[in-house]
Design a protein around this motif. Sequence first.
Motif, mmCIF file in Angstrom:
data_model
loop_
_atom_site.group_PDB
_atom_site.id
_atom_site.type_symbol
_atom_site.label_atom_id
_atom_site.label_comp_id
_atom_site.label_asym_id
_atom_site.label_seq_id
_atom_site.Cartn_x
_atom_site.Cartn_y
_atom_site.Cartn_z
ATOM 1 N N CYS A 62 13.461 -3.164 -30.370
ATOM 2 C CA CYS A 62 14.671 -2.343 -30.293
ATOM 3 C C CYS A 62 15.324 -2.262 -31.668
ATOM 4 C CB CYS A 62 15.668 -2.934 -29.307
ATOM 5 S SG CYS A 62 15.071 -2.932 -27.623
ATOM 6 N N VAL A 63 15.665 -1.045 -32.061
ATOM 7 C CA VAL A 63 16.335 -0.798 -33.333
ATOM 8 C C VAL A 63 17.626 -0.051 -33.040
ATOM 9 C CG1 VAL A 63 16.174 0.396 -35.551
ATOM 10 C CG2 VAL A 63 14.151 -0.662 -34.558
ATOM 11 N N THR A 64 18.703 -0.459 -33.679
ATOM 12 C CA THR A 64 19.987 0.221 -33.526
ATOM 13 C C THR A 64 20.262 1.041 -34.777
ATOM 14 O OG1 THR A 64 20.814 -1.609 -32.188
ATOM 15 C CG2 THR A 64 22.454 -0.091 -33.080
ATOM 16 N N VAL A 65 20.614 2.310 -34.584
ATOM 17 C CA VAL A 65 20.960 3.186 -35.698
ATOM 18 C C VAL A 65 22.400 2.880 -36.098
ATOM 19 C CG1 VAL A 65 21.176 5.582 -36.472
ATOM 20 C CG2 VAL A 65 19.415 4.967 -34.802
ATOM 21 N N LYS A 117 19.731 17.043 -44.943
ATOM 22 C CA LYS A 117 18.466 17.101 -44.202
ATOM 23 C C LYS A 117 18.151 15.734 -43.606
ATOM 24 C CE LYS A 117 13.580 18.227 -44.523
ATOM 25 N NZ LYS A 117 13.333 17.412 -43.391
ATOM 26 N N ARG A 118 18.316 14.672 -44.398
ATOM 27 C CA ARG A 118 18.061 13.338 -43.875
ATOM 28 C C ARG A 118 18.989 13.022 -42.717
ATOM 29 N NH1 ARG A 118 17.718 12.078 -49.317
ATOM 30 N NH2 ARG A 118 19.762 11.137 -49.297
ATOM 31 N N GLU A 119 20.259 13.396 -42.827
ATOM 32 C CA GLU A 119 21.205 13.120 -41.745
ATOM 33 C C GLU A 119 20.852 13.926 -40.498
ATOM 34 O OE1 GLU A 119 24.951 12.127 -44.693
ATOM 35 O OE2 GLU A 119 25.017 13.920 -43.465
ATOM 36 N N ARG A 120 20.346 15.135 -40.693
ATOM 37 C CA ARG A 120 19.965 15.970 -39.566
ATOM 38 C C ARG A 120 18.768 15.363 -38.838
ATOM 39 N NH1 ARG A 120 19.435 20.632 -42.219
ATOM 40 N NH2 ARG A 120 17.210 20.388 -42.509
ATOM 41 N N ASP A 121 17.867 14.748 -39.588
ATOM 42 C CA ASP A 121 16.675 14.141 -39.002
ATOM 43 C C ASP A 121 16.961 12.772 -38.388
ATOM 44 O OD1 ASP A 121 14.251 15.303 -41.458
ATOM 45 O OD2 ASP A 121 15.138 16.284 -39.718
ATOM 46 N N ARG A 122 18.116 12.238 -38.631
ATOM 47 C CA ARG A 122 18.444 10.887 -38.211
ATOM 48 C C ARG A 122 19.244 10.913 -36.909
ATOM 49 N NH1 ARG A 122 20.525 6.798 -42.211
ATOM 50 N NH2 ARG A 122 21.417 5.205 -40.910
ATOM 51 N N PRO A 123 18.914 10.037 -35.966
ATOM 52 C CA PRO A 123 19.697 9.961 -34.725
ATOM 53 C C PRO A 123 21.139 9.519 -35.005
ATOM 54 C CG PRO A 123 17.596 8.833 -34.499
ATOM 55 C CD PRO A 123 17.757 9.170 -35.942
ATOM 56 N N ILE A 124 22.011 9.765 -34.080
ATOM 57 C CA ILE A 124 23.428 9.435 -34.216
ATOM 58 C C ILE A 124 23.606 7.919 -34.245
ATOM 59 C CG2 ILE A 124 25.663 9.604 -33.057
ATOM 60 C CD1 ILE A 124 24.631 12.231 -31.833
ATOM 61 N N ALA A 125 24.559 7.456 -35.055
ATOM 62 C CA ALA A 125 24.847 6.018 -35.140
ATOM 63 C C ALA A 125 25.164 5.478 -33.749
ATOM 64 C CB ALA A 125 26.011 5.768 -36.085
ATOM 65 N N GLY A 126 24.620 4.302 -33.461
ATOM 66 C CA GLY A 126 24.793 3.681 -32.154
ATOM 67 C C GLY A 126 23.601 3.879 -31.239
ATOM 68 N N THR A 127 22.747 4.828 -31.575
ATOM 69 C CA THR A 127 21.556 5.081 -30.773
ATOM 70 C C THR A 127 20.613 3.881 -30.865
ATOM 71 O OG1 THR A 127 21.698 7.448 -31.234
ATOM 72 C CG2 THR A 127 19.581 6.628 -30.448
ATOM 73 N N ARG A 128 20.021 3.518 -29.741
ATOM 74 C CA ARG A 128 19.030 2.441 -29.728
ATOM 75 C C ARG A 128 17.655 3.062 -29.560
ATOM 76 N NH1 ARG A 128 20.229 -2.500 -26.093
ATOM 77 N NH2 ARG A 128 18.193 -2.892 -26.988
ATOM 78 N N LEU A 129 16.776 2.740 -30.474
ATOM 79 C CA LEU A 129 15.400 3.221 -30.427
ATOM 80 C C LEU A 129 14.518 2.082 -29.936
ATOM 81 C CD1 LEU A 129 15.370 4.961 -33.906
ATOM 82 C CD2 LEU A 129 15.752 6.031 -31.689
ATOM 83 N N VAL A 130 13.672 2.374 -28.950
ATOM 84 C CA VAL A 130 12.818 1.353 -28.367
ATOM 85 C C VAL A 130 11.372 1.784 -28.535
ATOM 86 C CG1 VAL A 130 12.253 0.066 -26.277
ATOM 87 C CG2 VAL A 130 14.620 0.792 -26.696
ATOM 88 N N ARG A 131 10.535 0.840 -28.983
ATOM 89 C CA ARG A 131 9.120 1.126 -29.158
ATOM 90 C C ARG A 131 8.345 -0.120 -28.746
ATOM 91 N NH1 ARG A 131 4.862 3.810 -32.314
ATOM 92 N NH2 ARG A 131 3.090 2.749 -31.393
ATOM 93 N N GLU A 132 7.302 0.107 -27.989
ATOM 94 C CA GLU A 132 6.425 -0.994 -27.633
ATOM 95 C C GLU A 132 5.274 -1.019 -28.623
ATOM 96 O OE1 GLU A 132 3.411 -2.350 -24.107
ATOM 97 O OE2 GLU A 132 5.239 -1.277 -23.522
#
Length: 147
Positions: A102-105, A80-95
């Motif tokens: 920027c956070v890298t998975v 379940k946690r892996e399903r909720d988690r974006p794929i490795a390498g994804t960059r998440l950006v939040r202002e």
Amino acid sequence: MTDEPLLARLAALKTAPIPDLKALWHDLFDAEAPPYNRTFLESRLAYRLQELAYGGLAVTTVARLENMADDFDTTKGRRKRERDRPIAGTRLVREWKGVEHCVTVREDGFEYQGRPYQSLSAVARAITGTRWNGLQFFGVKNWRRGA
């Protein structure tokens, strides 16, 4: 060996002081006693005394238990946690407060400003100074539903 000495030893566990239980643990397991409660120590010591007196589990029983353990799915929560988690390498950006973060998975967690984090919630806390649901903070709480 008769049952009387064993039964007496088992009964004595109930009234023995904790230091005596820990000393017995050291004698029987050749290791320091874990820092668990009295009930745990008593039950494990009683099992070990009986195991030494009467023998352990039969080889067939051990094999059967190992087969059952292989069949038992212990990864349900992890899936379940892996399903909720974006794929490795994804960059998440939040202002946040006018600053872009920027956070890298990664396979084993997340990376923010060159430092590893175990969860997005920990990253969100580092950014805001307060507790957040990391998936919600970065807007990926329902990212699978929209797909």
